[in-house]
Design an enzyme around this catalytic site. Structure first.
Site, PDB file in Angstrom:
ATOM      1  N   HIS A 373       4.180  12.219  -0.104  1.00 19.58           N
ATOM      2  CA  HIS A 373       3.234  11.241  -0.652  1.00 19.58           C
ATOM      3  C   HIS A 373       2.202  11.831  -1.600  1.00 19.58           C
ATOM      4  O   HIS A 373       1.316  11.112  -2.048  1.00 19.58           O
ATOM      5  CB  HIS A 373       2.479  10.527   0.475  1.00 19.58           C
ATOM      6  CG  HIS A 373       3.330   9.643   1.317  1.00 19.58           C
ATOM      7  ND1 HIS A 373       3.480   8.298   1.057  1.00 19.58           N
ATOM      8  CD2 HIS A 373       4.094   9.914   2.396  1.00 19.58           C
ATOM      9  CE1 HIS A 373       4.289   7.770   1.965  1.00 19.58           C
ATOM     10  NE2 HIS A 373       4.674   8.738   2.792  1.00 19.58           N
ATOM     11  N   LYS A 564     -10.413   1.506  -3.638  1.00 20.00           N
ATOM     12  CA  LYS A 564      -9.506   2.549  -3.162  1.00 20.00           C
ATOM     13  C   LYS A 564     -10.384   3.664  -2.624  1.00 20.00           C
ATOM     14  O   LYS A 564     -11.601   3.633  -2.799  1.00 20.00           O
ATOM     15  CB  LYS A 564      -8.615   3.072  -4.299  1.00 20.00           C
ATOM     16  CG  LYS A 564      -9.410   3.433  -5.577  1.00 20.00           C
ATOM     17  CD  LYS A 564      -8.504   3.902  -6.706  1.00 20.00           C
ATOM     18  CE  LYS A 564      -7.872   2.776  -7.488  1.00 20.00           C
ATOM     19  NZ  LYS A 564      -6.420   2.836  -7.491  1.00 20.00           N
ATOM     20  N   ARG A 565      -9.783   4.668  -1.935  1.00 17.91           N
ATOM     21  CA  ARG A 565     -10.581   5.807  -1.511  1.00 17.91           C
ATOM     22  C   ARG A 565     -11.291   6.427  -2.712  1.00 17.91           C
ATOM     23  O   ARG A 565     -10.771   6.411  -3.833  1.00 17.91           O
ATOM     24  CB  ARG A 565      -9.673   6.841  -0.829  1.00 17.91           C
ATOM     25  CG  ARG A 565      -9.193   6.410   0.546  1.00 17.91           C
ATOM     26  CD  ARG A 565     -10.328   6.240   1.515  1.00 17.91           C
ATOM     27  NE  ARG A 565     -10.935   7.495   1.855  1.00 17.91           N
ATOM     28  CZ  ARG A 565     -10.902   8.050   3.065  1.00 17.91           C
ATOM     29  NH1 ARG A 565     -10.320   7.431   4.073  1.00 17.91           N
ATOM     30  NH2 ARG A 565     -11.479   9.224   3.282  1.00 17.91           N
ATOM     31  N   LYS A 570      -8.956   9.883  -8.764  1.00 16.87           N
ATOM     32  CA  LYS A 570      -8.840   8.440  -8.987  1.00 16.87           C
ATOM     33  C   LYS A 570      -9.854   7.952 -10.037  1.00 16.87           C
ATOM     34  O   LYS A 570      -9.762   6.839 -10.526  1.00 16.87           O
ATOM     35  CB  LYS A 570      -9.026   7.682  -7.672  1.00 16.87           C
ATOM     36  CG  LYS A 570      -7.908   7.931  -6.648  1.00 16.87           C
ATOM     37  CD  LYS A 570      -8.204   7.228  -5.329  1.00 16.87           C
ATOM     38  CE  LYS A 570      -7.255   7.610  -4.203  1.00 16.87           C
ATOM     39  NZ  LYS A 570      -5.952   6.913  -4.278  1.00 16.87           N
ATOM     40  N   THR A 672      -0.699   1.521  -4.217  1.00 13.83           N
ATOM     41  CA  THR A 672      -0.133   0.272  -3.696  1.00 13.83           C
ATOM     42  C   THR A 672      -1.121  -0.870  -3.920  1.00 13.83           C
ATOM     43  O   THR A 672      -0.713  -2.028  -3.998  1.00 13.83           O
ATOM     44  CB  THR A 672       0.193   0.400  -2.189  1.00 13.83           C
ATOM     45  OG1 THR A 672      -0.917   1.026  -1.531  1.00 13.83           O
ATOM     46  CG2 THR A 672       1.443   1.210  -1.967  1.00 13.83           C
ATOM     47  N   LYS A 676      -0.840  -5.070  -5.090  1.00 14.66           N
ATOM     48  CA  LYS A 676      -1.530  -6.218  -4.476  1.00 14.66           C
ATOM     49  C   LYS A 676      -2.292  -7.009  -5.526  1.00 14.66           C
ATOM     50  O   LYS A 676      -2.305  -8.244  -5.515  1.00 14.66           O
ATOM     51  CB  LYS A 676      -2.469  -5.733  -3.360  1.00 14.66           C
ATOM     52  CG  LYS A 676      -1.735  -5.042  -2.211  1.00 14.66           C
ATOM     53  CD  LYS A 676      -2.674  -4.247  -1.294  1.00 14.66           C
ATOM     54  CE  LYS A 676      -1.868  -3.260  -0.448  1.00 14.66           C
ATOM     55  NZ  LYS A 676      -2.719  -2.256   0.245  1.00 14.66           N
TER      56      LYS A 676
HETATM   57  O1  B1N Z   1       0.059   7.599  -0.202  1.00 12.99           O
HETATM   58  C1  B1N Z   1       0.284   6.303  -0.748  1.00 12.99           C
HETATM   59  C2  B1N Z   1       0.410   6.394  -2.261  1.00 12.99           C
HETATM   60  O2  B1N Z   1       0.544   5.098  -2.788  1.00 12.99           O
HETATM   61  C3  B1N Z   1      -0.819   7.074  -2.864  1.00 12.99           C
HETATM   62  O3  B1N Z   1      -0.622   7.275  -4.227  1.00 12.99           O
HETATM   63  C4  B1N Z   1      -1.047   8.411  -2.169  1.00 12.99           C
HETATM   64  O4  B1N Z   1      -2.238   8.983  -2.673  1.00 12.99           O
HETATM   65  C5  B1N Z   1      -1.148   8.219  -0.670  1.00 12.99           C
HETATM   66  C6  B1N Z   1      -3.180  13.498   3.944  1.00 12.99           C
HETATM   67  C7  B1N Z   1      -2.635  11.546   2.660  1.00 12.99           C
HETATM   68  N1  B1N Z   1      -0.763  10.655  -0.215  1.00 12.99           N
HETATM   69  N2  B1N Z   1      -1.179  11.546   0.712  1.00 12.99           N
HETATM   70  C8  B1N Z   1      -1.995  10.922   1.520  1.00 12.99           C
HETATM   71  C9  B1N Z   1      -3.316  10.774   3.565  1.00 12.99           C
HETATM   72  C10 B1N Z   1      -3.930  11.345   4.672  1.00 12.99           C
HETATM   73  C11 B1N Z   1      -3.857  12.707   4.863  1.00 12.99           C
HETATM   74  O5  B1N Z   1      -4.441  13.284   5.930  1.00 12.99           O
HETATM   75  C12 B1N Z   1      -2.567  12.927   2.852  1.00 12.99           C
HETATM   76  N3  B1N Z   1      -2.113   9.665   1.156  1.00 12.99           N
HETATM   77  C13 B1N Z   1      -1.342   9.497   0.077  1.00 12.99           C
HETATM   78  C14 B1N Z   1       1.512   5.722  -0.104  1.00 12.99           C
HETATM   79  O6  B1N Z   1       2.663   6.372  -0.539  1.00 12.99           O
END
Ligand code: B1N
Length: 838
Positions: A373, A564-565, A570, A672, A676
């Site tokens: 991801h 978003k975060r 971003k 995502t 939406k």
């Molecule tokens: O995952 C989403 C994507 O749509 C986003 O672009 C992406 O930023 C998000 C460590 C993550 N990637 N990695 C994380 C979250 C928590 C953590 O402890 C990494 N989140 C994303 C769905 O594919």
């Protein structure tokens, strides 16, 4: 707590009642639960009591489906997807369950007959915020789609006692509050202590030979914890399927350590309980940033071990032989957070079930699929070897063994290429030594995917290049999607009615049918209706903004939204710089024609991410200045809505005119939220990043506001020694913007407050804001002009929605089922409790 108006308690019978109408039955059941579950009489009942009474009423109605589903899967021994995820950002259940059961309108009616407002009750639910952002919400959309597509599936994760923190703003700064979501109980879960499992941690390993000379390894842990499963039913949309979300709570095996207690050490005895329960105490609030903490590794191992042991238990009850593990279960790793599962399955099969290594390895690889991801280096999980050994001594040995065999294979394939061996090893050995979880996931899976086309390409060219060269057939793309049930049908009932009136209701299950809306984009009547809905949604959001932020915003202004975060990549601060640019233009030219805009921001910063918190402070500071300046306040408003969550998202997306998707190209894996927004008729201003590229391709370039460097150009610009100062020198407006911040214009003269932010931009600008500034400002000019032609804007808005069908998570899940999991739907016939024989 103020008392809602409720009619008398003997109001089982409403005004115009048919004896057996669904509303009447709901009303009866509701009052029954108010008395017998909540133990309250209306005079004493709080809103929470009313919410809980309704929740239990709905729960009763889904239990039948849940039992029937479990029965059917067990009877057929169905092949099952196990989706392993450290996060499930579910959002409130009640509204969603009412939609899926087809009871939403009946519930509204029956509540209003009792003098209660359904929306008020829905709002009482504390959402289970067991995730950070996109990754956790994706897991929630996926289990929704799995149930709707009638795929046997279980979501496995952690039942965090405290989910993502609650964000408040104090003097414009983020302040975190604990999320006590279980405070009033959780009517949607059922504890299943009978299926508890034990998990070992720490200690050392021992080796011994049996009589036949066979070597056995024994893991002697220094502590064990109990994993107790809590199950939540996940309904499909208007079918009989109710799958399970199974979340593990950590408990001490004994509430008391009596050996310690008998020595008189009461504190020590209770301490074990405290330490054990820590494992599922709190969600790590860092999005895309690893924090190398022992507790986090223990959390990951805890839920993965519980889940794999649970699968073995299910196999046993269904008499499936062990060597068919991969035929019974397709296990998906949601990023590397559950990647320890590769080593754990090997341990369970070899150490605990005496299977030979080669057979176990073959099964393991056929079992797992791995979804990546993120490409951000700071998010790639690596565990310091010493820490890893302390928590999981046996798994380190297993990883060494996997690595030795794997590197033999690499050496054979790439004769003499020791540099490649070093790069690909599961152990990083340059400097401090680490276990590389992404490499473990790659080696232990039969399928590896990214989450949007660009992201999957970059994975192959960059982070996982060597693995792609070795096993090209393992790699694929699965572009993310979101569930139209929650994100349109539930969040935007007005639009849902309009769309269904025009093209029927099929789109809720088959989102590509939204294409049938295209001709309506040319129909002035339909456009007027569409516009009126957006306006009504904006009025609703304005009310929320007035209550939460104390700012009045004008629903006829353009709602420009970035939620978003908060992250530097971003680029919320790119939007902030541009807003200051607009402000500067208005101040220097009071007669300037400008499309009135309301900028709405929302999102949480990781508590330890100082720069992200400063970005929030910059936005709130700009708001303070702009919103009270009579010279600009008719053209510009800036608000930061606190505590962006699933609940708040449901009110925000439907009210947006413009969706800001402005990450540095190559950094956002998919996004995502972008989907939406588009579904709900917002136009996008965005870079060529993540799924933006595919959204633009779908909706048409003429209906999308593109700006900025491409991923390739970003790499080139940075590779050539990017100098942000050059862009500053070449851009008069940008210079004014930076100078206003520097001189404390937004901080009451305090030139220090934003210095770290400004210095970072001027000297490094790691995310190329300066390089993209002018292009962004130009795109916004085009937006402003387009918005003034409201007929044409509405046409584009309709087309965005009509062409967003690809971004249903149903499509995504259908692709996973076909290409990775090889699972088929199972239709569930409904049983009643009279059908059940004990
Ligand atoms: O995952 C989403 C994507 O749509 C986003 O672009 C992406 O930023 C998000 C460590 C993550 N990637 N990695 C994380 C979250 C928590 C953590 O402890 C990494 N989140 C994303 C769905 O594919």
């Amino acid at each position: 707590m103020n008392q809602p108006q409720v009619v008398s308690p003997n109001s089982g019978r409403g005004p115009d009642d048919e004896p057996d109408s669904p509303t009447r039955r709901l009303r009866h059941a509701f009052l029954h639960h108010l008395f017998y579950t909540q133990g309250k009489f209306p005079a004493l009942a709080t809103k929470t009591d009313y919410y809980l009474a309704l929740a239990h009423t709905v729960r009763d109605r889904l239990l039948q489906r849940w039992i029937s589903t479990a029965n059917e899967y067990t009877k057929n021994g169905s092949r099952t997807v196990a989706y392993l995820s450290a996060e499930f950002l579910m959002g409130p259940h009640l509204g969603n369950n009412l939609i899926n059961l087809g009871l939403f309108d009946d519930a509204r009616k029956s509540m209003s007959e009792l003098g209660l407002n359904l929306d008020d009750l829905l709002y009482e639910e504390e959402e289970p915020g067991l995730g950070n952002g996109g990754l956790g919400r994706l897991a929630a959309c996926f289990i929704d789609s799995l149930a709707t597509l009638e795929i046997p599936a279980v979501g496995y994760g952690i039942r965090y006692e405290f989910g993502i923190f609650h964000q408040t703003l104090v003097d414009g700064w983020q302040v975190e509050k604990t999320d006590k979501w279980l405070r009033y109980g959780n009517p949607w879960e059922l504890a299943r202590p009978e299926w508890s499992v034990t998990v070992k941690l720490g200690g050392h390993t021992e080796r011994m030979q049996d009589n036949s000379g066979q070597l056995h390894v024994r893991w002697v842990p220094n502590r064990t914890v109990l994993g107790v499963p809590y199950d939540t039913p996940i309904l499909g949309y208007r079918n009989n399927t109710a799958n399970t979300l199974r979340l593990w709570k950590a408990e001490a095996p004994e509430a008391f350590d009596f050996a310690v207690f008998n020595r008189g050490d009461y504190q020590g005895a209770v301490n074990q309980k405290v330490v054990s329960e820590n494992l599922s105490k709190v969600l790590y609030p860092n999005d895309e940033h690893v924090e190398g903490k022992e507790l986090r590794l223990a959390q990951q191992y805890f839920f993965v071990s519980c889940s794999l042991q649970d699968m073995l238990r299910i196999m046993k009850t269904q008499h499936v032989p062990l060597h068919e593990f991969h035929e019974k279960f397709a296990v998906q790793l949601n990023d590397t957070h559950p990647a320890i599962g590769v080593a754990e399955l090997m341990r369970l099969l070899t150490d605990e079930h005496q299977m030979h290594w080669n057979q176990a390895w073959d099964i393991t690889r056929k079992t797992f699929g791995y979804t990546n991801h993120t490409l951000l280096p700071e998010a790639l999980e690596r565990w310091p070897l010493e820490l890893f050994k302390r928590v999981l001594p046996r798994h380190l040995e297993i990883i060494y063994e996997i690595n030795a065999r794997f590197l033999d294979e690499v050496r054979q394939r790439y004769f003499g290429d020791e540099a490649r061996v070093t790069r690909m090893s599961l152990i990083e050995e340059t400097g401090e030594r680490y276990v590389r979880m992404a490499h473990l996931a790659c080696v232990g899976s039969h399928a590896i995917n990214g989450v949007a086309e660009l992201h999957s390409e970059l994975l192959k060219q960059d982070v996982l290049k060597d693995f792609h060269e070795m096993w090209p057939a393992k790699f694929g793309n699965k572009t993310n999607g979101v569930t139209p049930r929650r994100w349109i049908a539930l969040a935007n009932p007005r639009l849902t009615r309009l769309i269904s009136g025009a093209i029927g209701e099929g789109w809720i299950k088959r989102l590509e049918e939204l294409r049938q809306l295209e001709p309506f984009a040319l129909d002035p009547n339909f456009r007027a209706g569409w516009r009126e809905i957006k306006r009504a949604n904006k009025r609703d959001l304005s009310d929320v903004i007035r209550k939460r932020c104390g700012v009045a915003v004008d629903p006829s202004s353009m709602f420009d939204v970035q939620v978003k975060r908060i992250h530097e990549y971003k680029r919320q601060h790119l939007s902030a710089l541009h807003i200051i640019g607009l402000y500067h233009r208005l101040k220097t030219n009071p007669n300037l024609e400008m499309t009135p805009r309301t900028f709405i921001f929302g999102g949480k910063a990781a508590p330890g991410y100082w720069m992200a918190k400063l970005i929030i402070r910059l936005i709130t500071s700009i708001g303070e200045v702009v919103n009270r300046d009579p010279a600009v306040r008719d053209k510009l408003r800036v608000v930061f809505l606190p505590n962006f969550s699933v609940t708040n998202g449901q009110r925000i997306y439907p009210a947006a005119d413009l969706s800001e998707q402005i990450s540095t190209a190559g950094k956002e894996a998919s996004g995502t939220g972008n989907m939406k927004f588009a579904m709900n008729g917002a136009l996008t201003i965005g870079t060529m990043d993540g799924a933006n590229i595919e959204i633009r391709e779908q909706v048409g370039a003429e209906n999308f506001f593109l700006f900025g460097l491409t991923a390739h150009e970003v790499a080139t610009v940075r590779g050539n020694g990017y100098r942000p100062q050059d862009y500053l020198d070449g851009n008069a407006e940008l210079r004014e913007v930076i100078s206003l911040i520097r001189h404390g214009y937004f901080s009451r003269g305090d030139g220090e407050l934003f210095r770290p932010l400004v210095d970072s931009l001027v000297n490094h600008d790691p995310y190329c804001l300066f390089a993209d500034y002018q292009s962004y400002a130009d795109a916004h000019e085009r937006v402003g002009t387009a918005y003034r032609d409201s007929e044409d804007w509405t046409r584009m808005s309709i087309l965005n929605s009509a062409r967003s069908g690809l971004f249903s998570s149903d499509r995504t899940i259908a692709e996973y089922c076909r290409d990775i999991w090889n699972v088929q739907p199972v239709q569930v016939p409904i049983l009643s409790h009279e059908d059940v024989r004990v």
